[in-house]
Design a protein around this motif. Structure first.
Motif, mmCIF file in Angstrom:
data_model
loop_
_atom_site.group_PDB
_atom_site.id
_atom_site.type_symbol
_atom_site.label_atom_id
_atom_site.label_comp_id
_atom_site.label_asym_id
_atom_site.label_seq_id
_atom_site.Cartn_x
_atom_site.Cartn_y
_atom_site.Cartn_z
ATOM 1 N N ASN A 136 34.655 26.121 -16.817
ATOM 2 C CA ASN A 136 33.812 27.160 -17.428
ATOM 3 C C ASN A 136 34.201 28.529 -16.877
ATOM 4 O OD1 ASN A 136 31.617 28.990 -18.008
ATOM 5 N ND2 ASN A 136 30.279 27.223 -18.327
ATOM 6 N N GLU A 137 34.685 29.403 -17.737
ATOM 7 C CA GLU A 137 35.068 30.748 -17.323
ATOM 8 C C GLU A 137 34.071 31.799 -17.823
ATOM 9 O OE1 GLU A 137 37.420 31.142 -15.251
ATOM 10 O OE2 GLU A 137 38.161 29.075 -15.348
ATOM 11 N N THR A 138 33.048 31.363 -18.535
ATOM 12 C CA THR A 138 32.051 32.284 -19.107
ATOM 13 C C THR A 138 30.960 32.636 -18.109
ATOM 14 O OG1 THR A 138 32.442 31.364 -21.305
ATOM 15 C CG2 THR A 138 30.414 32.618 -20.996
ATOM 16 N N ILE A 139 30.483 31.622 -17.377
ATOM 17 C CA ILE A 139 29.390 31.829 -16.424
ATOM 18 C C ILE A 139 29.981 32.070 -15.037
ATOM 19 C CG2 ILE A 139 27.310 30.850 -15.388
ATOM 20 C CD1 ILE A 139 27.052 29.087 -17.890
ATOM 21 N N THR A 140 29.794 33.272 -14.512
ATOM 22 C CA THR A 140 30.299 33.609 -13.172
ATOM 23 C C THR A 140 29.163 33.876 -12.187
ATOM 24 O OG1 THR A 140 30.445 35.966 -13.753
ATOM 25 C CG2 THR A 140 32.398 34.600 -14.147
ATOM 26 N N GLY A 141 27.931 33.696 -12.644
ATOM 27 C CA GLY A 141 26.770 33.919 -11.795
ATOM 28 C C GLY A 141 25.503 33.809 -12.620
ATOM 29 N N ILE A 142 24.366 33.951 -11.983
ATOM 30 C CA ILE A 142 23.092 33.761 -12.668
ATOM 31 C C ILE A 142 22.878 34.769 -13.794
ATOM 32 C CG2 ILE A 142 21.735 35.208 -11.092
ATOM 33 C CD1 ILE A 142 19.543 32.987 -11.288
ATOM 34 N N ASP A 143 23.456 35.953 -13.673
ATOM 35 C CA ASP A 143 23.273 36.988 -14.693
ATOM 36 C C ASP A 143 23.993 36.659 -15.997
ATOM 37 O OD1 ASP A 143 21.693 38.453 -12.983
ATOM 38 O OD2 ASP A 143 23.345 39.709 -12.262
ATOM 39 N N LYS A 215 31.955 23.354 -10.205
ATOM 40 C CA LYS A 215 32.190 24.398 -9.211
ATOM 41 C C LYS A 215 30.947 25.270 -9.077
ATOM 42 C CE LYS A 215 34.193 27.581 -12.635
ATOM 43 N NZ LYS A 215 35.396 28.342 -13.054
ATOM 44 N N MET A 216 30.828 25.960 -7.940
ATOM 45 C CA MET A 216 29.765 26.929 -7.724
ATOM 46 C C MET A 216 30.253 28.299 -8.167
ATOM 47 S SD MET A 216 28.063 25.939 -4.028
ATOM 48 C CE MET A 216 29.628 25.808 -3.159
ATOM 49 N N VAL A 217 29.333 29.107 -8.717
ATOM 50 C CA VAL A 217 29.696 30.460 -9.130
ATOM 51 C C VAL A 217 28.630 31.444 -8.651
ATOM 52 C CG1 VAL A 217 31.015 29.749 -11.162
ATOM 53 C CG2 VAL A 217 28.564 30.141 -11.386
ATOM 54 N N GLY A 218 29.051 32.685 -8.431
ATOM 55 C CA GLY A 218 28.117 33.734 -8.050
ATOM 56 C C GLY A 218 27.681 33.662 -6.600
ATOM 57 N N GLU A 219 26.694 34.475 -6.268
ATOM 58 C CA GLU A 219 26.191 34.569 -4.900
ATOM 59 C C GLU A 219 25.082 33.556 -4.647
ATOM 60 O OE1 GLU A 219 24.935 38.581 -4.354
ATOM 61 O OE2 GLU A 219 26.969 39.405 -4.470
ATOM 62 N N THR A 220 24.843 33.281 -3.359
ATOM 63 C CA THR A 220 23.730 32.414 -2.982
ATOM 64 C C THR A 220 22.413 33.129 -3.267
ATOM 65 O OG1 THR A 220 25.077 31.410 -1.251
ATOM 66 C CG2 THR A 220 22.695 31.109 -1.088
ATOM 67 N N LEU A 221 21.471 32.387 -3.852
ATOM 68 C CA LEU A 221 20.182 32.947 -4.257
ATOM 69 C C LEU A 221 19.057 32.417 -3.373
ATOM 70 C CD1 LEU A 221 20.680 31.968 -8.013
ATOM 71 C CD2 LEU A 221 21.351 34.156 -6.970
ATOM 72 N N ASN A 222 17.988 33.172 -3.298
ATOM 73 C CA ASN A 222 16.724 32.676 -2.716
ATOM 74 C C ASN A 222 16.923 31.931 -1.390
ATOM 75 O OD1 ASN A 222 16.285 33.376 -5.381
ATOM 76 N ND2 ASN A 222 14.618 31.927 -5.646
ATOM 77 N N ALA A 223 17.301 32.633 -0.359
ATOM 78 C CA ALA A 223 17.463 32.010 0.961
ATOM 79 C C ALA A 223 16.190 31.270 1.348
ATOM 80 C CB ALA A 223 17.799 33.071 2.000
ATOM 81 N N GLU A 224 16.340 30.077 1.904
ATOM 82 C CA GLU A 224 15.195 29.265 2.302
ATOM 83 C C GLU A 224 15.569 28.410 3.500
ATOM 84 O OE1 GLU A 224 15.698 25.470 -0.685
ATOM 85 O OE2 GLU A 224 14.793 27.295 -1.507
ATOM 86 N N SER A 225 14.570 27.871 4.163
ATOM 87 C CA SER A 225 14.797 27.048 5.350
ATOM 88 C C SER A 225 14.050 25.730 5.208
ATOM 89 C CB SER A 225 14.324 27.789 6.604
ATOM 90 O OG SER A 225 15.062 28.975 6.805
ATOM 91 N N TYR A 226 14.703 24.652 5.626
ATOM 92 C CA TYR A 226 14.127 23.314 5.504
ATOM 93 C C TYR A 226 13.325 22.941 6.751
ATOM 94 C CZ TYR A 226 17.595 22.705 1.767
ATOM 95 O OH TYR A 226 18.363 22.845 0.641
ATOM 96 N N GLY A 227 12.276 22.138 6.524
ATOM 97 C CA GLY A 227 11.493 21.604 7.631
ATOM 98 C C GLY A 227 10.992 20.216 7.292
#
Length: 263
Positions: A136-143, A215-227
């Motif tokens: 997929n070359e169309t989607i490069t991120g959430i936008d 594959k993954m595309v774009g930047e990491t979103l919504n930083a979160e931490s597991y517990g």
């Protein structure tokens, strides 16, 4: 005469039963600490979330969460058994007292969840990513997600919250919320959805095995931490988990498990 014999038989049976019970108690003491029994807690997870929670070829629940909790348990003198169930059933199971803890790569900073269960100190920092087919070359991120696209994620996760938010804002055609991450990825590979939004380490673990497919595309979103999570007010278990987690980070066990599961 018959009554006397019957009394003797009953007395012998009673003595045998008492001896059995005493032997059983002695076995528990040998397995315990300071002459007592080792407590065993039930943990619930959703085992389609590798490398945190998955199953091996024999159907055993394994993963980073299991190894870390087992190390904590050994450090703090308790044992853990693991039960696999759907993600949105985990918190209700703990609330109802049907399980003692959740070991499922769960975002500990979600306010709605914090109203229902108590979380341990966090043990892993993560975030969401967009996953698409490898070609997929169309989607490069959430936008690049558009109103004619279907996007999937796993039920009960922050990824699902993100997908539902995109749908509610009219940015995608349909939010496809499924029970398991593996099912989401299968839908993506089959072309039933345009993208999947999921936690980055989980996506990376899948890509490590299927690099030619997604594959993954774009930047990491919504930083979160597991517990890890326990029933509201269960400070005894929560204190054990936090103390053991602290020790695992200090003695190097935590770093070894990260190396094992994420590299």
């Amino acid at each position: 005469m018959m009554k006397a014999n019957l009394k003797k038989i009953m007395a012998a049976a009673l003595i045998a039963a008492m001896a059995f019970l005493m032997a059983a108690c002695g076995g528990d003491d040998q397995d315990g600490e300071e002459g007592g029994n080792v407590p065993t807690y039930t943990a619930v997870t959703e085992a389609t979330f590798p490398p945190f929670d998955t199953v091996d070829e024999d159907g055993n629940v394994i993963g980073f969460d299991m190894d870390l909790m087992n190390a904590i348990a050994e450090d703090q003198g308790f044992k853990v058994t693991y039960t696999d169930m759907e993600f949105d059933s985990l918190i209700p199971a703990v609330q109802a007292g049907n399980a003692d803890m959740i070991t499922a790569g769960m975002n500990a900073e979600d306010e709605a969840r914090r109203e229902k269960v108590d979380f341990s100190d966090t043990y892993y920092d993560s975030g969401l990513v967009v996953v698409v087919k490898e070609d997929n070359e169309t989607i490069t991120g959430i936008d690049d997600l558009t109103a004619d696209m279907k996007v999937a994620s796993q039920i009960g996760t922050t990824g699902a919250d993100s997908v539902n938010g995109l749908f509610n804002d009219g940015k995608i055609k349909e939010a496809v919320i499924l029970n398991g991450f593996d099912t989401c990825m299968l839908q993506l590979i089959n072309g039933d959805v345009s993208a999947v939004i999921i936690d980055k380490p989980v996506a990376q673990a899948y890509i490590n095995k299927q690099a030619d497919k997604v594959k993954m595309v774009g930047e990491t979103l919504n930083a979160e931490s597991y517990g890890f999570a326990v029933q509201k007010g269960n400070t005894e278990l929560l204190d054990k988990i936090n103390a053991g987690l602290k020790n695992m980070k200090e003695n190097g066990t935590y770093d070894k498990l990260v190396e094992k599961w994420f590299n």
